[in-house]
Structure formats: structure tokens, C-alpha cells
Scaffold this active site. Sequence first.
Site, PDB file in Angstrom:
ATOM      1  N   HIS A 520     -30.825  33.303  38.875  1.00 17.35           N
ATOM      2  CA  HIS A 520     -30.848  32.899  40.282  1.00 17.35           C
ATOM      3  C   HIS A 520     -32.066  33.482  41.012  1.00 17.35           C
ATOM      4  O   HIS A 520     -33.008  32.757  41.324  1.00 17.35           O
ATOM      5  CB  HIS A 520     -29.547  33.339  40.956  1.00 17.35           C
ATOM      6  CG  HIS A 520     -29.388  32.841  42.358  1.00 17.35           C
ATOM      7  ND1 HIS A 520     -28.385  33.277  43.177  1.00 17.35           N
ATOM      8  CD2 HIS A 520     -30.109  31.953  43.100  1.00 17.35           C
ATOM      9  CE1 HIS A 520     -28.476  32.673  44.355  1.00 17.35           C
ATOM     10  NE2 HIS A 520     -29.517  31.875  44.328  1.00 17.35           N
ATOM     11  N   HIS A 525     -35.750  31.813  43.461  1.00 17.62           N
ATOM     12  CA  HIS A 525     -36.277  32.388  44.702  1.00 17.62           C
ATOM     13  C   HIS A 525     -37.623  33.079  44.507  1.00 17.62           C
ATOM     14  O   HIS A 525     -38.614  32.763  45.170  1.00 17.62           O
ATOM     15  CB  HIS A 525     -35.278  33.412  45.253  1.00 17.62           C
ATOM     16  CG  HIS A 525     -34.046  32.818  45.833  1.00 17.62           C
ATOM     17  ND1 HIS A 525     -33.860  32.625  47.171  1.00 17.62           N
ATOM     18  CD2 HIS A 525     -32.895  32.382  45.243  1.00 17.62           C
ATOM     19  CE1 HIS A 525     -32.678  32.092  47.401  1.00 17.62           C
ATOM     20  NE2 HIS A 525     -32.062  31.928  46.237  1.00 17.62           N
ATOM     21  N   HIS A 712     -31.891  25.609  41.175  1.00 20.95           N
ATOM     22  CA  HIS A 712     -31.274  26.480  42.176  1.00 20.95           C
ATOM     23  C   HIS A 712     -29.864  26.029  42.519  1.00 20.95           C
ATOM     24  O   HIS A 712     -28.939  26.847  42.633  1.00 20.95           O
ATOM     25  CB  HIS A 712     -32.126  26.537  43.442  1.00 20.95           C
ATOM     26  CG  HIS A 712     -31.523  27.407  44.506  1.00 20.95           C
ATOM     27  ND1 HIS A 712     -30.841  26.893  45.579  1.00 20.95           N
ATOM     28  CD2 HIS A 712     -31.456  28.764  44.629  1.00 20.95           C
ATOM     29  CE1 HIS A 712     -30.401  27.887  46.330  1.00 20.95           C
ATOM     30  NE2 HIS A 712     -30.746  29.025  45.779  1.00 20.95           N
ATOM     31  N   ASN A 716     -26.455  28.341  42.236  1.00 23.82           N
ATOM     32  CA  ASN A 716     -26.129  28.895  43.549  1.00 23.82           C
ATOM     33  C   ASN A 716     -24.820  28.382  44.127  1.00 23.82           C
ATOM     34  O   ASN A 716     -23.950  29.153  44.512  1.00 23.82           O
ATOM     35  CB  ASN A 716     -27.252  28.609  44.547  1.00 23.82           C
ATOM     36  CG  ASN A 716     -26.965  29.208  45.914  1.00 23.82           C
ATOM     37  OD1 ASN A 716     -27.067  30.422  46.102  1.00 23.82           O
ATOM     38  ND2 ASN A 716     -26.586  28.372  46.864  1.00 23.82           N
ATOM     39  N   ILE A 862     -31.106  28.651  50.810  1.00 24.85           N
ATOM     40  CA  ILE A 862     -30.014  29.580  51.049  1.00 24.85           C
ATOM     41  C   ILE A 862     -29.962  30.574  49.894  1.00 24.85           C
ATOM     42  O   ILE A 862     -30.439  30.257  48.792  1.00 24.85           O
ATOM     43  CB  ILE A 862     -28.664  28.835  51.172  1.00 24.85           C
ATOM     44  CG1 ILE A 862     -27.547  29.771  51.613  1.00 24.85           C
ATOM     45  CG2 ILE A 862     -28.317  28.168  49.877  1.00 24.85           C
ATOM     46  CD1 ILE A 862     -27.687  30.299  52.991  1.00 24.85           C
TER      47      ILE A 862
END
Length: 862
Positions: A520, A525, A712, A716, A862
Site C-alpha cells: 500500500h 503512495h 491502490h 486500500n 485517500i
Amino acid sequence: MLQTQVHQPHLGRTSLPHEAVAAGTNSSISVKATVTVKLSDGGCSSCLLGLCNPLDNISDLLGKSLLLELVSGELDPQTGLETRPISRYAHRVGQKDGDVIYESEFVIPGDFGEIGAVLVQNEYRSEMFLKYIVLNGLPNGPIAFNCGSWVQSKFDDPEKRIFFSNKSYLPSQTPRGLKDLREKELANLRGNGEGERKTSDRIYDYDVYNDLGNPDSKSELGRPILGGNESYPYPRRCRTGRPPCRTDPLSETRSGSFYVPRDEEFSEVKEASFITKTVDSVLHALIPSLETSLLDSNLGFPLFSDIDQLYYQGITIPKLKNPGLLQIILPRLVKAVSDSEDRLLKFETPAMFLKDKFSWFRDEEFSRQTLAGVNPYSIKLVMEWPLKSALDPDVYGPPESAITKELVERGMKGFMTLDEALEQKKLFIIDYHDLLLPYVSKVRQIEGTTLYGSRALFFLTPDCTLKPLAIELTRPPMDGKPQWKQVFTPGLEATGYWLWRFAKTHFLAHDSGYHELVSHWLRTHCATEPYVIATNRQLSVMHPIYKLLHPHLRYTMQINALAREVLINADGIIETSFSTRKYSMELSSAAYDQQWRFDREALPADLINRGIAVEDPTAPHGLKLLIEDYPFANDGLILWDALKQWVADYVNYYYKDASMVQSDPELQAWWTEIRTKGHEDKKDEPWWPVLQTPEDLIGTIATIAWVASAHHSAVNFGQYAFAAYFPNRPTIARTNMPSEDPTREGWQRFLDNPDFELLVCFPSQVQATKVIAILDVLSNHSPDEEYIGEYMEPAWGEEPDIKEAFERFSARLKELEVIIDARNADDSLKNRGGAGVVPYELLKPFSEAGVTGKGVPYSISI
């Protein structure tokens, strides 16, 4: 759309009202400019527009609140210099659909040329969010400028902002009158690498992760710098320029805001639903109240039924200073907060627990979630036997695995021999052994946690489900003790069955940590932030590739800044709630060093690298899956193909041959900067793709788009569904295995009350509740989310061929929705459904009203 402010070469020649220019010939035309400014969600247009200030009231009454300058794309035919711009003030004329509307009238001479840009100066005292500018009355139809940007007051920034029209231009095709503006725009966005950034700045630059620790507060909160050194290689983050710490000059202070360029911040709609300080509020409102009520922050759950009460009856916490805060910041998670002196906090029931509260017991569900859960990225084919560690045996002990041929064949129960299973590619593994083992002795020095090197072995059965064969846990030589390793297997005998359950708990805690830190955070990110920075530094907003990438980069820098603030920082949520504690970010650095490669981030390359698929030109998507019922891969490959085809249609429209790719200076600078600055610690790796042909560019863009969207989403948005009931996915194991160097008393406690000992091993009440709260926040979509295939960038709609290609892309994704529903209803696909099974829907592209976690956003928002 992100735009820029630039130093204009012609501003000194501008005057008002330009009657000499406007008085032109009979060929002059009248043009109306309509400017749409976003009204604050608070509804006070006066506050938004600065009119609460008496001086701004006077400016507005005089009609001098918003200055516009129209810039020609052509050079002056007489002088060969830039055509003199035409300036007018825009007047506020009212509101429409919640926006504030300004209008201005221009008279354009016939030889002015096509308008390519508008310069804007905000005469108010406050910033304003400019949405659109539309010029009507032109012979060839309206010209639109999709601004989508904050414009600062001229009293804070005297430079005029520039907004280009929606039309895309490669650098070589830039209208001559706009070339200087294009270059100056990029120069301003890059900045000079000096000074501390202000909230209103729009500068993109790189820095290392040197702000995770806080040594000035406590020496034990110091953390290594990630990036820029051989010990801890890492991608780069956005530079903030804050001063260094007093006690560690190489670390940056954490005081003040965590800067991101102004247009990268959340919109007011997202801010209102997410609230920038949501996570911080959880920490400072909910968690201290829980700690107060529990007295002991290390206290576990006394009974399994007490865990159930989190969702059935709620938990009592002391009265908060602001009880409404929980209802605001956790709209879905908090089902009820009572009005009594004590507050009753009740959590939404997670989907997995709602479907089957006992499913976490079952080995079949444990295996199924490796293919259709929140971390489908770790399972891989066993490619070598016997299993063996690559670590130094002088430090970590004998490298040979304790998983033997006899044990494997006993677990396969006569289906086949080990050699046959290897030859037929039926053995699969999740292996964290070598990544975790170097941290075991360090982690075990921290109270309230433990760690092992671990691996889990699975057999692919004839019905395409995975059967767990073994979990191996290893402790290296430490504290004068030799290496300890043990293999645990499913069984019917009582003691062995409970030891297997403990082993699963430890392994799942490792898997949870790897999922959050690597699958993740690191791979989506963290790895994407350099793409955002390079795109804004090197690709003009006029560049077609900028316009293609723009929706995939939305909000990523802001959510990453929030992560540095309260999630991945020293003593933050990850460090206090996951097994690796203060070494968590070091672990992600090790994974970046050992595992991350850009050329393996696209889904097909990832599947091939893990041995899950082999190339097969006759198979759908050109790949043959070794696990035919692999929900993440099955759905993902359709989405990947659709995404790559859309990127191919787009790229091929603008780049007809290899020479156009090679000669594009912005494009080449962009790719060079991603490799040499954004991922500088890996700049010399031979595996970086080249950027020489349209095919190269298609693969590169599709990879970035995949990571930001589908990858993602897959890791997520299922977090609350699968992990909010933490026995299914504990984030930490707090006690050693009962069989590791057991004392007589400890072993007897295990024999007498194994379920209580497991509860002691699970996260504490504070840790579990904190993680549940955060998972709720992270699993939610915001009201202004932009979903892949649903939202079309304005610039795409202005090119008929591009618009048609996007519509094909959208149609294919709608087909995927139908395919996913059909697959989840197919009883033969055991990994997708069944009694009490949560169907796999994490890659359904489009949002579903009222359903959390549905839809694939373009970006890591997010």
C-alpha cells in the site's frame, strides 16, 4: 487543472483601458469573458472574495476586483514580437449554481490572432478559487480555459497568473506567442530550491524523508533519514524547506503545516467530509478517552464476545469535550453516540464479520483472502526447492527451511508427490522470511511486541482453491540462544490445532504490516509522489501527456503529507499498532531496496515476476494464469487492457512515430527527472525502461496510471471490510509462540486456556480501536471523487478523436462491471463467492451510491 503564475515579459507595457488597441478596424469583434469562481461551502461569498474588508468593498463597487488580460498565440506581424495583450476588469454579476460569476467585454482587433492564454490578477485581499473562463463571440466558437486553481491576492503575490486554453500542444507545436510563457511557467513551478515554503506557494521540488522523527521532542523519537544514503534508499517527497532540528541538523523540524503546493490540497468538499485533521482528531479525541476509561493502554480484550460488542452494543468512553466531533469525523464508523454522561461508541459492522463472524477461523478463508482479500500482491509460485534463506548464516543461523518434503506430501494428502507439484506448478508461497528476520532481535527489545521471519506454503487444489500446508516461523540467534525455527501445520489434534491458530495470527500480523507498509504505502503512495512532482516541474499544462496524467495525480501529495504527519511518523499510528513498531519505515526502505522495480509495477509484469502467470499469445490478455480463479488478477487484467488501450489511443494521436517521442524536450526531461531525482537512489539500475518510441511511452504511462488507480484501489478500499474485525487481520502479535522456549508455567497456561492466551497475543483494546477508526477513514470515498472511466477531463472532450477513445474506454469498463457481477454469481468460482463469503468487487470501476469502498478512483486520493 493545475496552472501556474509566471513573470510576464510584457507586463510593463500593459496599460488600461487599451483604447488604442481596441479601437482597431472594422474587423474588430466584441468578445465576452465569463469567469466562474467557486463559492465557499460556507456560503459567504463576501468572505471568499475578500469583501468583508472595507477596502475590497470599494474595489468591487468600482469594478476593479478581477483583472483579465487576453494573450495572443501569435507574434505581432509588424514587429515580430509578442502581440500586446488586451486588458479589462471583470465585474461581478451574480451567482449561479453556487458559484460567483464575473463578466468582462473585450474588443479584439482582427489581426490579434487566436487567443491562447488569459492572465489573471486577483485584486482582493483573499485568495479565490477560479474554476472556468469562457470567451464567447469569437468567429470559430468559444474558447474554454479550465482553470481549477487558487489565485492569490496581488497583495500576497503581485505576479499575474496565467491560464492556457484547453487545447494541447507538444513543445514543438506551441504557438510562437506562448513559447516564453510556457517556459516561464515551468521555471516558476520548479522554484530555486531555497527557503521555507508558504501555504500559498505552488512550487514543486524534491527532498528526502527526514521529517518522520522528532528528536527535539524526545531523543527516542529520532528516526533514520530515508533516501539519499546507501543504508536507507527511498523515493523522494515534496520539499518543504522547514528548518533543521536542534539536536539533529540532518532532520527537519515538524512544526507548522506540512506544505504541499496550493493546488494539491483537498477541495473544500473533500476537506469537509474528510477533514484534514481527521486522523489527528481521532488520536486526540477518541484514543485518549479510551486510554482514560481502560486505565491500562496495554489491556487486551478479556473475551472474544467483548470484541463483538464493538459492533453490537458499543463501548463506553468518558464524556468528550466535543462529543459531536466523532459523528463528524467518523460518519460511517460511529453508529451511535449517546447523550449520557458517559459516551457509547458503536462501530459499523465490517462486511466480513457481517457475512460470517466465524469465517476467520477457517483455513479456506485464510487462503482465499490471499487471492481475493486486501493484499493480493504477495502470493507467488515456489520456483526453487528446497526453500532456503539468502541471509548470512553466520549472523542468522542455518539457511535451510524446516519445511520438508515429507511434511508437504503429507499435507497434499496423496494428490501428488512434491516433485509432481513443483513440475506442475502447484505450490505457492508468501515469504517474508528474509525481509523480516534482520529486524527480529531489534523489535524484540521493544515491550509489547514480537517478531519472526515467516513464510506460508500453499497447495493449489483441483478446484482452484489454495490449501494451506505450513507456516514456518524463525527466530535468529540472539541473547545467547541459537536459532529457533518451527513449522506449524493444520491438524485435528487439539494442541497442534491451537498452535496452528497462533502461527496464523503471527503470520497475518506480518502480512498486515507488509500490506500497509509495502503493498500500500511504498508501492502506491510513496512511489507515486515523484511522478506528481516531475509532471508539474517538467510537463507544461499545455502538454497532452500532462493532461492525460493529471487526473491520476489528484490529492496524492496532500494525503501523503497527512501520512507523514500522523500515520508513518515516529510514535504515529503505524509505529504504535503494528508489529515492527519503530522499525516500520526502515522495513519499507529495505523492501524498496530489495524488491521495488518500475518495470515490474504493471499488472502483467507483476504477475509474471511472481510466477503467477506466463506469457501465452493464445490466451486472453496474452497471459495464462496458473491460478485460474484469482479474482484480483482476473478482474485486474481486463481493467489493465482497457486502461492500456485508452493510453495507447491517446498517445498515438499525438505521437505518430519514434522521432516525435525522442525530440520532445519536456517529455524526455520528465522521464529523466523521475529516474534521477524522484527515484534517485535507483537511478543507475539497468531495468529502467527507455523512452524512445510511442510504445515505450504507452507502457510507462499505463504503469503509472495502473498504480495510481487499480493497484491502490485493490489494496486500500477493502481495508475496513476485511481488517476492521481484527482477529481476521491482526496488525500486531504481542507475545511469542507458546512453543518457543516455553516455561512450564507458560505452557500450562496455554494448555489450560488457549483462547485467552490468543487474546493476549492480539492487539490491545487501544491498538485495535485506533486501527479500526483509521481503517474507516482510509476506506471511504469522498463526495467529489473522480472515478476512472466516469470523469472526462475537459481537454479530452475538445478533441473528437480523444473523446471517442475515452468513450470506448468507458464502455469497456462498464462491460467489466457486468463481468464482475457474473463472476461473483458463478458457483464454480470458489474464491469469489459462497456461503458467508464477501464477493470480490474491489476492481469494479464505477461508484455505487451509498456503498462504501465501491469504485476505482483515478488517483491515490485517500
